[in-house]
Write a protein that holds these residues in place. Sequence first.
Motif, short mmCIF file in Angstrom:
data_model
loop_
_atom_site.label_atom_id
_atom_site.label_comp_id
_atom_site.label_asym_id
_atom_site.label_seq_id
_atom_site.Cartn_x
_atom_site.Cartn_y
_atom_site.Cartn_z
N PRO A 1 95.71 63.25 -28.47
CA PRO A 1 96.47 62.03 -28.11
C PRO A 1 96.76 61.23 -29.39
O PRO A 1 96.05 61.36 -30.38
CB PRO A 1 95.50 61.27 -27.21
CG PRO A 1 94.15 61.77 -27.59
CD PRO A 1 94.30 63.15 -28.08
N ALA A 2 97.81 60.42 -29.35
CA ALA A 2 98.17 59.63 -30.54
C ALA A 2 97.07 58.59 -30.81
O ALA A 2 96.42 58.12 -29.88
CB ALA A 2 99.49 58.91 -30.28
N LEU A 3 96.91 58.28 -32.08
CA LEU A 3 95.87 57.31 -32.45
C LEU A 3 96.11 55.97 -31.76
O LEU A 3 95.17 55.33 -31.29
CB LEU A 3 95.85 57.12 -33.97
CG LEU A 3 94.87 56.06 -34.45
CD1 LEU A 3 93.43 56.53 -34.31
CD2 LEU A 3 95.14 55.66 -35.89
N THR B 1 94.83 56.04 -28.28
CA THR B 1 93.36 56.02 -28.26
C THR B 1 92.82 54.63 -28.57
O THR B 1 91.90 54.15 -27.92
CB THR B 1 92.80 57.05 -29.27
OG1 THR B 1 93.43 58.30 -29.04
CG2 THR B 1 91.30 57.22 -29.15
N LEU B 2 93.45 53.99 -29.59
CA LEU B 2 92.99 52.64 -29.96
C LEU B 2 93.25 51.63 -28.85
O LEU B 2 92.42 50.77 -28.57
CB LEU B 2 93.67 52.18 -31.25
CG LEU B 2 93.17 52.83 -32.54
CD1 LEU B 2 93.95 52.29 -33.73
CD2 LEU B 2 91.69 52.59 -32.75
N ALA C 1 93.42 52.29 -25.65
CA ALA C 1 92.44 52.56 -24.59
C ALA C 1 91.07 52.01 -24.98
O ALA C 1 90.35 51.45 -24.14
CB ALA C 1 92.35 54.06 -24.34
N ALA C 2 90.74 52.14 -26.27
CA ALA C 2 89.44 51.63 -26.74
C ALA C 2 89.38 50.11 -26.60
O ALA C 2 88.36 49.56 -26.20
CB ALA C 2 89.22 52.04 -28.20
N ARG C 3 90.52 49.44 -26.93
CA ARG C 3 90.53 47.97 -26.84
C ARG C 3 90.50 47.51 -25.39
O ARG C 3 89.82 46.52 -25.07
CB ARG C 3 91.76 47.42 -27.57
CG ARG C 3 91.52 47.46 -29.06
CD ARG C 3 92.67 46.95 -29.87
NE ARG C 3 92.36 47.09 -31.29
CZ ARG C 3 93.16 47.62 -32.19
NH1 ARG C 3 94.34 48.10 -31.83
NH2 ARG C 3 92.80 47.71 -33.45
N ARG D 1 89.08 49.08 -23.06
CA ARG D 1 87.72 49.35 -22.66
C ARG D 1 86.81 48.20 -23.10
O ARG D 1 85.91 47.78 -22.36
CB ARG D 1 87.32 50.63 -23.37
CG ARG D 1 86.12 51.32 -22.88
CD ARG D 1 85.89 52.42 -23.90
NE ARG D 1 84.62 53.00 -23.71
CZ ARG D 1 84.44 54.27 -23.42
NH1 ARG D 1 85.46 55.07 -23.30
NH2 ARG D 1 83.24 54.75 -23.26
N ALA D 2 87.06 47.69 -24.31
CA ALA D 2 86.25 46.59 -24.83
C ALA D 2 86.42 45.34 -23.97
O ALA D 2 85.48 44.57 -23.78
CB ALA D 2 86.65 46.27 -26.26
#
Lengths: 108, 168
Positions: free
Chosen positions: A22-24, A27-28, A30-32, A34-35
Motif C-alpha cells: 500500500p502507498a505510504l 498507511t500513514l 490509517a495510522a493517524r 488509528r491514533a
Amino acid sequence: MTEHDLGERFHALRREDAAAAPALRTTLAAARARAATTPRRRTLALGAAAIVLAGVALALLLARRAVPTDLATVRLKTPTDFLLALPNEDLLRTVPHFITIDSPRRTP
Amino acid sequence: MSPEALERELDHLHPAAFGWALACCAGDRVAAEDALQASYLKILDGRARFDGRASFRTWLFSVVRYTAAGQRRRAVLRRWLPLAALGATSDGRPDAVTELVRADGTRRLTATLATLPRRQREVLHLVFYQDLTIAEAAEVVGISLGTARTHYERGKAALRKLLKEELE
C-alpha cells in the motif's frame, strides 16, 4: 541450487511484495486515524475494568457482612494452653448433682 | 531527526518495511498492514525513537518486528479468551488473496519458508530479501552474530533441501 538461485527467488518475492504494497500516504493516514480512535478504546477498556473491579469489591463486602461472628464461640488456642490443663478438669466443669434422700419425719 | 526527515526515510524504506512486516506476520497481509501502521504510529508520536546507534533501516525493522510480535501475542490471547467479538483476529497464516496473486515460484518459496523455524526464516529473509549482512540481521532480530550465522547456515541448508525435493 546455488546461493545465487536462492537470492533470485527472494528478489522475485520482493518485487511481488513491492508491487502489492500500500502507498505510504495510505498507511500513514490509517495510522493517524488509528491514533485518533485509540484513546476512546482505551477509555472504554479502562471503564469496563473499573466496573468489574467495583463489582468484585462489592460482592466481597456483602459476603463478609453476611457471616456474623459469634464472639461467645471464639476461643483462642495458644501453644502453651496445655499448661493450664488440670487432671480431671472435666469433672470441675460440671456441677455435681446431689442426691436428696427423703427420710420419714420423726414425730415427737 | 525532524518529522520531515523521518517521513522521507519512511517513504524510502516503505516497500522494504512492508515486505518485512509480511514476513513477520507469516504472509498475512491484513496483520502486516496493521503491524506497519502501529509501527509508524510509534515512530511518529515518539514512542519509538531513533538514537542513531544502528542504521535507520535496521532500527525500523526492529520496531516492526517487535510490534508484530506484540500483535501475535494479543491475537493468541484473543483466540483463547472470548474476545473475538471485539475485532477480527489473525490466525498467523498467509491470507488467500496474497497467496493467489503470487507466481508459482514465489508461492513455493513462501510455503517452504513457512516450514522453517521462525528465527531461521527471519534471518534468511533479512539476508536474501532485504540484502542485509548477517551482522545487521542479528541486530534486527536481537541475537548474537554467532547465533545468527548458525540460523543462516541451517536455514539455507534446509531451504535448499526442501526446494530441491519439491523440484524432483
